[in-house]
Design a protein around this motif. Sequence first.
Motif, PDB file in Angstrom:
ATOM      1  N   SER A  11      15.386  -8.567   5.472  1.00  0.00           N
ATOM      2  CA  SER A  11      15.228  -7.953   4.149  1.00  0.00           C
ATOM      3  C   SER A  11      15.699  -6.459   4.026  1.00  0.00           C
ATOM      4  O   SER A  11      16.235  -5.945   2.926  1.00  0.00           O
ATOM      5  CB  SER A  11      13.687  -8.056   3.925  1.00  0.00           C
ATOM      6  N   GLU A  14      19.234  -6.858   3.438  1.00  0.00           N
ATOM      7  CA  GLU A  14      19.943  -6.841   2.235  1.00  0.00           C
ATOM      8  C   GLU A  14      19.804  -5.591   1.275  1.00  0.00           C
ATOM      9  O   GLU A  14      20.748  -5.487   0.762  1.00  0.00           O
ATOM     10  CB  GLU A  14      18.591  -7.825   1.505  1.00  0.00           C
ATOM     11  N   SER A  15      18.859  -4.660   1.495  1.00  0.00           N
ATOM     12  CA  SER A  15      18.824  -3.643   0.917  1.00  0.00           C
ATOM     13  C   SER A  15      19.641  -2.487   1.241  1.00  0.00           C
ATOM     14  O   SER A  15      20.162  -1.684   0.519  1.00  0.00           O
ATOM     15  CB  SER A  15      17.496  -2.915   0.988  1.00  0.00           C
ATOM     16  N   ILE A  91       8.415  -1.469   3.177  1.00  0.00           N
ATOM     17  CA  ILE A  91       7.757  -2.581   3.366  1.00  0.00           C
ATOM     18  C   ILE A  91       6.296  -2.432   3.258  1.00  0.00           C
ATOM     19  O   ILE A  91       5.755  -3.102   2.526  1.00  0.00           O
ATOM     20  CB  ILE A  91       8.254  -3.422   4.774  1.00  0.00           C
TER      21      ILE A  91
END
Length: 360
Positions: A11, A14-15, A91
């Motif tokens: 994740s 992705e960022s 997160i």
Amino acid sequence: MNLADLGWRASLGESFKPYGKQGLRPARVAREDKNSYLVLSERGELMAEVSGKVRHEASGRADFPAVGDWVAIQPRYEEASATIHTLLPRISSFSRKVAGSQTEEQVLAANVDTVFLVSGLDGDFNLRRIERYLALAWNSGAASVVVLNKADLCADVDVKAEQVASIALGVPIHPVSAVERRGLDVLNEYLGHGKTVALLGSSGVGKSTLINSFLGTDRQRVRAVRQDDSHGRHTTTHRELILLPGGGMVIDTPGMRELQMWTDRERLTGTFDDIEALASRCRFRNCKHEREPGCAIASALRDGTLDAGRFQSYLKLQRELRYLDTRTDQKARMIEAAKWKRIAKASRKNAKARRRGGYR
Ligand code: GDP
Ligand code: ZN
């Protein structure tokens, strides 16, 4: 060092994509100093500073890097330094109200997978305090685990563990003895490769001793890390990400003396779901649970299904939240007032200039 060792995950990838295209590299913040950060990169430790852009665009302290944050850096490996260009989305994050007069959020630790809520099973054992730590951890987005340390000093470990279980629904509870090294193996499950654990708890509950035991023979590390803190071990305000030899990381946070919570009500009151559920069954929607007829809380208190102490904690938390809200409102009003003062001043100036027949 490899990014996965530091907890890098898909994740984040992705960022990070757009920043990678700009030639930036990912790194993780291990320590916050006065004006710089120690970051861990694929090529080791770098001393980093935030870019002017990050500084300018920050609307508060929460927009600055915190221990555990993933950041996009422009590295200068040859001089072991870097510039931080952006923070990747957190997160999870653990924050509190900044001590002092201003109501502002301070992030204590970011991207924590599991919070160890450490409590002593000695004379210091306090269910209400554990309840408040649970509320705090609940708000962080990280998973909570209660670690009941100093089991060697307690004759009724099971009874105490049972009491904790009654206020910590669904949260794993592990009685351990850090000095006798008992019960510690189960904790390894949370400390696996690439995983980040933060330790929370009052001063003296054994957080340093636990960290030493996680570090195994490498006991020097904790001390070495703290040597540069002139105030000594127990008053340290440094928060630090420490890599463990067996993989995994721990973030050590100083004892939370001032348990003022920065939070949004909904997520926080999650730890008091049972009370909220009861309140929703009160006859009146705005029931204050004092003397109203048909109050479900009063009846639960009467028949013993709701513990009076637990209800008191809930009320205390509500009071604190209201206090915090008021302070936040005050600050917002002050900012607003200052803004209007500036605008009014500017428009008076403009009017004057116009009267004089020439602006600028
Ligand atoms: P911290 O402030 O949370 O970091 O706590 P420390 O790790 O410095 O421990 C505070 C004191 O408690 C020290 O004297 C430790 O030796 C002691 N201590 C830590 N763990 C245990 C334990 O499991 N049993 C007992 N009896 N004492 C412990
Ligand atoms: Zn009621």
